[in-house]
Motif scaffolding. Structure first.
Motif, PDB file in Angstrom:
ATOM      1  N   MET A   1      38.293  44.487  42.111  1.00 13.37           N
ATOM      2  CA  MET A   1      37.477  43.369  42.589  1.00 13.37           C
ATOM      3  C   MET A   1      37.528  42.201  41.608  1.00 13.37           C
ATOM      4  O   MET A   1      37.067  42.309  40.484  1.00 13.37           O
ATOM      5  CB  MET A   1      36.030  43.830  42.779  1.00 13.37           C
ATOM      6  CG  MET A   1      35.869  44.814  43.933  1.00 13.37           C
ATOM      7  SD  MET A   1      34.374  45.802  43.806  1.00 13.37           S
ATOM      8  CE  MET A   1      33.152  44.530  43.636  1.00 13.37           C
ATOM      9  N   LYS A   2      38.119  41.118  42.031  1.00 15.31           N
ATOM     10  CA  LYS A   2      38.165  39.894  41.225  1.00 15.31           C
ATOM     11  C   LYS A   2      37.773  38.731  42.138  1.00 15.31           C
ATOM     12  O   LYS A   2      38.586  38.223  42.911  1.00 15.31           O
ATOM     13  CB  LYS A   2      39.569  39.680  40.650  1.00 15.31           C
ATOM     14  CG  LYS A   2      39.971  40.725  39.621  1.00 15.31           C
ATOM     15  CD  LYS A   2      41.353  40.441  39.061  1.00 15.31           C
ATOM     16  CE  LYS A   2      41.748  41.459  38.003  1.00 15.31           C
ATOM     17  NZ  LYS A   2      43.084  41.178  37.430  1.00 15.31           N
ATOM     18  N   LYS A   3      36.503  38.346  42.062  1.00 15.36           N
ATOM     19  CA  LYS A   3      35.992  37.359  43.020  1.00 15.36           C
ATOM     20  C   LYS A   3      35.810  35.958  42.447  1.00 15.36           C
ATOM     21  O   LYS A   3      35.399  35.051  43.152  1.00 15.36           O
ATOM     22  CB  LYS A   3      34.670  37.839  43.604  1.00 15.36           C
ATOM     23  CG  LYS A   3      33.586  38.158  42.569  1.00 15.36           C
ATOM     24  CD  LYS A   3      32.341  38.703  43.250  1.00 15.36           C
ATOM     25  CE  LYS A   3      31.249  39.041  42.233  1.00 15.36           C
ATOM     26  NZ  LYS A   3      30.045  39.550  42.891  1.00 15.36           N
TER      27      LYS A   3
ATOM     28  N   ARG B   1      37.319  39.067  37.137  1.00 14.85           N
ATOM     29  CA  ARG B   1      36.311  40.028  37.567  1.00 14.85           C
ATOM     30  C   ARG B   1      34.895  39.518  37.354  1.00 14.85           C
ATOM     31  O   ARG B   1      34.005  39.770  38.148  1.00 14.85           O
ATOM     32  CB  ARG B   1      36.522  41.341  36.794  1.00 14.85           C
ATOM     33  CG  ARG B   1      35.691  42.508  37.269  1.00 14.85           C
ATOM     34  CD  ARG B   1      36.171  43.792  36.619  1.00 14.85           C
ATOM     35  NE  ARG B   1      36.250  43.663  35.183  1.00 14.85           N
ATOM     36  CZ  ARG B   1      35.209  43.826  34.367  1.00 14.85           C
ATOM     37  NH1 ARG B   1      34.030  44.119  34.857  1.00 14.85           N
ATOM     38  NH2 ARG B   1      35.360  43.726  33.065  1.00 14.85           N
ATOM     39  N   THR B   2      34.682  38.787  36.253  1.00 15.91           N
ATOM     40  CA  THR B   2      33.348  38.278  35.949  1.00 15.91           C
ATOM     41  C   THR B   2      33.368  36.765  35.751  1.00 15.91           C
ATOM     42  O   THR B   2      34.403  36.180  35.420  1.00 15.91           O
ATOM     43  CB  THR B   2      32.779  38.922  34.667  1.00 15.91           C
ATOM     44  OG1 THR B   2      33.578  38.503  33.546  1.00 15.91           O
ATOM     45  CG2 THR B   2      32.789  40.435  34.756  1.00 15.91           C
TER      46      THR B   2
ATOM     47  N   GLU C   1      34.224  47.866  38.873  1.00 15.45           N
ATOM     48  CA  GLU C   1      34.942  46.794  39.554  1.00 15.45           C
ATOM     49  C   GLU C   1      36.417  46.759  39.151  1.00 15.45           C
ATOM     50  O   GLU C   1      37.272  46.300  39.917  1.00 15.45           O
ATOM     51  CB  GLU C   1      34.279  45.446  39.256  1.00 15.45           C
ATOM     52  CG  GLU C   1      32.907  45.299  39.906  1.00 15.45           C
ATOM     53  CD  GLU C   1      32.259  43.961  39.597  1.00 15.45           C
ATOM     54  OE1 GLU C   1      32.911  43.141  38.906  1.00 15.45           O
ATOM     55  OE2 GLU C   1      31.122  43.727  40.023  1.00 15.45           O
ATOM     56  N   ILE C   2      36.702  47.253  37.934  1.00 12.14           N
ATOM     57  CA  ILE C   2      38.093  47.315  37.465  1.00 12.14           C
ATOM     58  C   ILE C   2      38.901  48.259  38.351  1.00 12.14           C
ATOM     59  O   ILE C   2      40.003  47.950  38.797  1.00 12.14           O
ATOM     60  CB  ILE C   2      38.161  47.787  35.992  1.00 12.14           C
ATOM     61  CG1 ILE C   2      37.444  46.792  35.074  1.00 12.14           C
ATOM     62  CG2 ILE C   2      39.608  47.986  35.547  1.00 12.14           C
ATOM     63  CD1 ILE C   2      37.287  47.270  33.657  1.00 12.14           C
TER      64      ILE C   2
ATOM     65  N   GLN D   1      29.662  47.234  36.410  1.00 10.91           N
ATOM     66  CA  GLN D   1      30.640  46.199  36.064  1.00 10.91           C
ATOM     67  C   GLN D   1      32.009  46.815  35.799  1.00 10.91           C
ATOM     68  O   GLN D   1      33.044  46.279  36.207  1.00 10.91           O
ATOM     69  CB  GLN D   1      30.150  45.427  34.845  1.00 10.91           C
ATOM     70  CG  GLN D   1      30.879  44.116  34.615  1.00 10.91           C
ATOM     71  CD  GLN D   1      30.294  43.338  33.467  1.00 10.91           C
ATOM     72  OE1 GLN D   1      30.159  43.842  32.355  1.00 10.91           O
ATOM     73  NE2 GLN D   1      29.939  42.086  33.711  1.00 10.91           N
TER      74      GLN D   1
END
Length: 364
Positions: free
Chosen positions: A113-115, A126-127, A108-109, A105
């Motif tokens: 990644m920000k989905k 991100r989450t 991802e920073i 997790q």
């Protein structure tokens, strides 16, 4: 809520030492066995699922932080956090984590990644949890209220941060000047003062500011909005800080003293302006007559003379004045008070300027 489909290609090769992991779990199980809590927590939060209401039972309590869980396995996994064993290291920044999922997790920073996208404003997260927290802002729901001032907040964390303000605790200190701040963000903004960097520009007047917050406060001047009212005299102010400084006038408290002449002032800002007089620096020039002034405020008052504006009226004789200070001096005539006495002839004067002129007579 829109989910941007972008599968992360993250390979985490670091694995926790199995023997060490086993030892930690054994310690946790032993701790739970020796200190079994019979308490059962019934959640006050009603979970709504497909229109049906249910009450969630959480009967396993963490002995370190009082957090509750549905099953023992969840509790055991959670207590790994308190065990302080962090064997999963981020290759990007070196940060350690207690679990492989936490490391994934975190990575991802670095990957940016920000989905999870907010349908209201388009902001990416991100989450899914972060997106849910953000959506509370758009809902307008503010259920956390400050008992001190009544201000309401969307998040409990924001309320906790706000309460520090009322506590008066200022633990963030500037190494340059010693000034202390309640929040680290305020200290960071303050550092810009010492750096001299002013990158935020007012589009109205061109004035530059070190922080966005200072610019926002300044823009209230141009808006003409003055929502802070003095209960004593009814005067309105654009900023709360200006109202606080003004209230000192009514209190009569003057604790800031000029070391040059001994004059006292109610606030530090007034003392700073006054010190310019002793410095001899006069950088504000009148375009009409060329006269120089120590402060911009004095120049503005002087310009009223050229404009012919005389808004200060004497209630005794009806005479008009361009500056409040001139009216104050004039009122001494009507009061009959003459505190300036000539040692040569004993004559009394209401104004110091008239007294000085009189002394020239004796010097001839």
């Amino acid at each position: 809520m829109e989910v941007i489909k972008e599968e992360p290609n993250v390979m985490v090769e670091c694995e926790m030492n199995e023997d060490l992991k086993g030892e930690v779990k054994q310690e946790i199980d032993l701790k739970l066995k020796n200190e079994v809590s019979e308490e059962i927590f019934i959640s006050n939060e009603i979970v709504q699922d497909k229109g049906a209401l249910s009450t969630e039972v959480k009967k396993f309590k963490c002995l370190d932080c009082d957090r509750w869980f549905n099953c023992k396995n969840q509790l055991t996994q959670h207590m790994m956090v308190h065990s302080r064993v962090k064997e999963f290291e981020c290759t990007e920044c070196g940060k350690l984590f207690s679990g492989n999922s936490n490391l994934k997790q975190h990575l991802e920073i670095h990957l940016g990644m920000k989905k999870f996208r907010c349908d209201e404003c388009g902001k990416l997260f991100r989450t899914k949890g972060n997106l849910k927290q953000h959506l509370v802002i758009h809902s307008g729901v503010k259920k956390f209220k400050c008992d001190e001032c009544g201000k309401e907040f969307s998040y409990k964390s924001h309320l906790k941060s706000h309460l520090v303000f009322h506590s008066g605790v200022k633990r963030f200190k500037c190494d340059e000047c010693g000034k202390c701040f309640t929040y680290k963000s305020n200290l960071n903004d303050h550092f810009l003062v010492h750096s001299g960097v002013k990158k935020f520009k007012c589009e109205e007047c061109g004035k530059l500011f070190g922080s966005k917050g200072d610019l926002t406060q300044h823009l209230l001047i141009h808006s003409g909005v003055k929502k802070f009212r003095c209960e004593e005299c009814g005067k309105l102010f654009a900023h709360k800080s200006n109202l606080k400084n003004h209230l000192i006038v009514h209190s009569g408290v003057k604790e800031f003293k000029c070391d040059e002449c001994g004059k006292l002032f109610g606030c530090k800002g007034d003392l700073k302006k006054h010190l310019l007089i002793h410095s001899g620096v006069k950088k504000f020039k009148c375009e009409e007559c060329g006269k120089l002034f120590a402060s911009k405020g004095d120049l503005k008052k002087h310009i009223l003379i050229h404009l012919g504006v005389k808004e200060f009226i004497c209630n005794e004789c009806g005479k008009h004045f361009g500056r409040k200070g001139d009216l104050t001096q004039h009122l001494l005539i009507h009061s009959g008070v003459k505190k300036f006495r000539c040692e040569e002839c004993g004559r009394l004067f209401a104004h110091k300027s008239n007294f000085k002129k009189h002394l020239l007579v004796h010097s001839l």
